[in-house]
Design a protein around this motif. Structure first.
Motif, mmCIF file in Angstrom:
data_model
loop_
_atom_site.group_PDB
_atom_site.id
_atom_site.type_symbol
_atom_site.label_atom_id
_atom_site.label_comp_id
_atom_site.label_asym_id
_atom_site.label_seq_id
_atom_site.Cartn_x
_atom_site.Cartn_y
_atom_site.Cartn_z
ATOM 1 N N ASN A 1 -3.508 1.062 -17.025
ATOM 2 C CA ASN A 1 -4.638 1.200 -16.023
ATOM 3 C C ASN A 1 -4.567 2.715 -15.480
ATOM 4 N N TRP B 1 -5.230 4.537 -11.257
ATOM 5 C CA TRP B 1 -5.234 4.208 -9.931
ATOM 6 C C TRP B 1 -6.089 5.057 -9.000
ATOM 7 N N LYS C 1 -5.572 -0.296 -8.662
ATOM 8 C CA LYS C 1 -5.808 -0.031 -9.918
ATOM 9 C C LYS C 1 -7.607 -0.045 -10.156
#
Length: 765
Positions: A732, A734, A763
């Motif tokens: 991910n 963020w 995220k």
């Protein structure tokens, strides 16, 4: 006592040829007192917890079918068959003492005959234990009355309105004093070594037997009657005395037992005897009460028949301040009994009907009440407190005094203990109820069902009120349960079991038989009642076995032996444990206290919304807690600085108060990750693991040696880094701008911290 498996009780006084046959399901569970060893108990004796088949028997079966066996007080003890109601089962369960059954003829439903059986406890010492504990409770109660200055008068008048239960309670208290070994020993000491005094007695004595004349004897010799003339040659005649008395009055000294102290002892015994006779003759006294009162009366009459008391007259005054009465063995014990007698004669116990109603001897319940006073003594000694609420245990009512101690009624005793660095509230409860099913975890109560331990000791700091202490996890509850029927520690904690025995136990559980029920109950107290740190069984055995949950005395489970035995320190093991608990509370750095504080910090706020994103489960072999795992969000200025970071695996923060400097708070120092971003970034996936134990100070020269280009300040804070495998975080990136500590505009380069939980929620999908 003769052990048999079956008995036939002759009921010919009801109908000729009628018998009640009782068969034990196990050999030896019936005993017959053929020698009348227990004079006020039934000849036929069964045992608690056993089962007995019964049947009415007669040569004519139609006659036996007319009779029924009932038990009005305990309806569940006698169970008749539905089709053949003259046959059934007697199951005493936990009942101990005189069991009064009723024989009913179905043709005359208004007429019933009483039949008494004695139910023995499984403990062979229960008769002595019962008497000892009842005597101890009586002594404690009378002490409480004296302490509370309750209004009483030293007389007892028979109240013809008093019911049988109240009479039995009063008599039980008084007889527990008179039947005690101390009382018997005191009487024996008095009659074998009574106090005496020397007295003079006048008598007519032949003048020739007087060896030494005093003035009184000389006057009698000259003036008394029955005179004898002297010859003129006698020396006295020459002195003018022509005659002398043949017998004169003289005095001799002898040892007498008719002292004021012995008169008092006789008066006390007669007072006790009158009370017992009044009880026996009372119109509301049942047959069992009359029998027991007569037995005590005979015992007192036997004492009064001793030769000593035949020589003692009635007292005119009672000199209670006599040194002999107050100090001499035997006399001081009877004085103490006499002072307490009137108080005991007036004492009514609200819980007494559960212990000895109509001859019943609920030894297990009595043990529970007795332990209340033993625990109270231990707490008063260890915590050095005199709870004021003790005075509320004895309440005056008309001409009676009522002991307010009953199962199901809360009796709280409070005090404050101060020592060293701690000031603690101490609260001791009997039968405190912890309400179940309450959703507010900040309040006292049980997670599940309502629970009521026998005794609860609660301890918390004096700076907090009890509700505050509950809400902040600063109160500790320790519970104790009385189990008289347990004789061996293995009945509570069990032994190491093999797989076969565990399988056998599981089969018994399916039948509703639970071997470790008492242990499971302690676990229930420990796990269900909030803020509980210990739960223990108190039993009349020998083995002491407390079990620690971790390294310290609390939390824990276990058992303590408290045996009702005279001349022993029954509570020594419990007293040692309570002292360990006290020392544990004086230690402000205990593990338990640390756990309590952290528990409060965790549960004081509402639970988070949850985190379902992929994250590492451990950090350096320690469990990773997202809410307590902090992430530093840092800024780098250009590509040269970033290249230096990736090459040296170091990151530098400015020191001082200027823009972009780092605040060394707890979150910053304990941060485990670093998220990097630069100009115009809206999100970042550049996550690093911080492997240094905390920031270190580097000088400008140190940074130059490490290859840093043109440092502008004299000193920097440096952390060591290691690149993170983003697969562990679901690959991910963020949006750090959504984090609450982010500063926009010119302050966007300022470092800040966030939690891993907050970061994962930012995220970018």
């Amino acid at each position: 006592m003769e052990k048999v498996q079956s008995i036939e009780i002759d009921l010919s006084h009801i109908e000729d040829g009628l018998y009640l046959c009782i068969d034990a399901q196990k050999k030896g569970d019936i005993e017959v007192d053929t020698k009348n060893y227990y004079e006020h108990e039934s000849t036929y004796q069964l045992k608690e917890g056993c089962f007995y088949d019964f049947e009415f028997s007669h040569n004519n079966e139609n006659v036996s079918k007319k009779y029924r066996l009932l038990c009005s007080d305990q309806s569940n003890i006698v169970k008749n068959r539905k089709r053949k109601e003259h046959i059934g089962v007697i199951a005493p369960n936990i009942f101990v003492g005189t069991l009064t059954l009723l024989v009913l003829n179905t043709e005359y439903s208004d007429k019933k005959w009483e039949l008494q059986l004695e139910i023995q406890s499984k403990k062979t010492s229960y008769r002595q234990d019962y008497q000892y504990m009842l005597n101890e409770i009586t002594s404690k109660c009378t002490d409480l009355i004296i302490q509370a200055n309750s209004p009483v008068s030293h007389s007892f008048e028979t109240d013809f309105e008093t019911d049988n239960k109240t009479l039995y309670q009063r008599f039980a208290f008084v007889s527990s004093i008179i039947n005690s070994e101390d009382f018997e020993d005191a009487i024996q000491r008095i009659v074998t070594c009574p106090t005496t005094n020397w007295t003079e007695q006048s008598e007519l004595t032949d003048a020739r037997k007087i060896k030494r004349f005093k003035n009184t004897e000389l006057r009698s010799l000259i003036n008394a009657d029955n005179r004898l003339k002297l010859k003129n040659t006698h020396p006295l005649y020459r002195k003018g005395i022509q005659s002398v008395a043949t017998k004169i009055e003289s005095y001799r000294k002898f040892e007498s037992v008719d002292t004021s102290e012995n008169r008092f002892i006789k008066h006390a015994l007669e007072t006790f005897l009158k009370f017992c006779m009044d009880i026996s003759n009372h119109p509301n006294a049942g047959s069992r009460l009359q029998e027991e009162a007569d037995v005590v009366s005979e015992k007192l009459e036997t004492h009064l028949q001793h030769d000593l008391f035949k020589e003692v007259s009635r007292p005119t005054t009672l000199k209670l301040n006599s040194p002999t009465l107050q100090k001499k063995e035997g006399y001081r014990e009877i004085l103490k009994v006499w002072l307490k007698f009137d108080l005991a004669a007036k004492l009514i116990w609200n819980g007494g009907d559960e212990v000895y109603s109509g001859g019943k001897k609920d030894i297990a319940t009595l043990y529970e009440y007795w332990l209340f006073f033993k625990l109270l003594d231990v707490l008063k000694t260890v915590f050095e407190i005199e709870p004021k609420e003790l005075e509320k245990l004895i309440v005056p009512s008309k001409d009676k005094l009522s002991l307010q101690l009953k199962q199901g009624k809360v009796t709280a005793l409070r005090g404050i203990y101060t020592k060293a660095n701690r000031h603690l509230n101490i609260r001791f409860n009997y039968n405190r109820q912890f309400t179940g099913g309450t959703t507010d975890i900040s309040k006292a109560g049980s997670w599940t069902t309502t629970l009521r331990p026998d005794y609860t000791l609660s301890i918390w700091p004096t700076k907090l009120k009890e509700p505050e202490a509950e809400a902040t996890e600063q109160i500790v509850h320790i519970h104790f349960d009385a189990k008289y029927k347990i004789a061996n520690i293995n009945q509570i904690l069990g032994e190491e079991q093999s797989e076969d025995s565990l399988n056998k136990e599981k089969k018994q559980n399916l039948k509703g038989i639970y071997k470790n029920a008492d242990l499971l109950k302690m676990h229930a107290y420990k796990d269900a009642i909030r803020r509980t740190s210990g739960a223990y069984v108190l039993y009349p055995g020998e083995t002491n076995k407390p079990i620690k949950g971790f390294h310290e005395v609390l939390p824990g489970l276990g058992a303590f032996p408290i045996k009702p035995t005279k001349n022993t320190n029954e509570t020594i093991h419990l007293e040692i444990f309570i002292k360990e608990v006290l020392n544990h509370f004086l230690n402000t750095a205990s593990q338990r206290e640390n756990i309590s504080s952290k528990t409060y910090r965790i549960i004081k706020d509402k639970p988070s919304e949850g985190l379902l994103e992929p994250i590492p489960e451990y950090f350096n072999d320690e469990k990773l807690i997202p809410d307590e795992t902090y992430v530093l969000v840092g800024f780098y200025n250009d590509q040269k600085q970033y290249d230096w970071i990736t090459k040296s695996k170091l990151y530098n923060f400015r020191m001082g108060t200027g823009n972009g400097s780092l605040v060394l708070d707890t979150e910053t120092v304990s941060a485990k990750y670093l998220l990097l971003h630069t100009h115009k970034d809206k999100a970042s996936a550049d996550l690093w693991k911080i492997i240094s134990k905390g920031p270190r100070v580097f000088s400008k020269q140190n940074l130059i040696k490490k290859g840093y280009n043109n440092p502008s300040q004299d000193y920097y804070l440096i952390i060591e880094l290691e690149k993170v495998d983003l697969n562990e975080f679901g690959n991910n990136s963020w949006d750090f701008r959504k984090l609450k500590n982010y500063y926009s505009g010119n302050a966007s380069a300022k470092p800040f911290t966030t939690t891993l939980t907050e970061l994962m929620k930012a995220k970018i999908s």
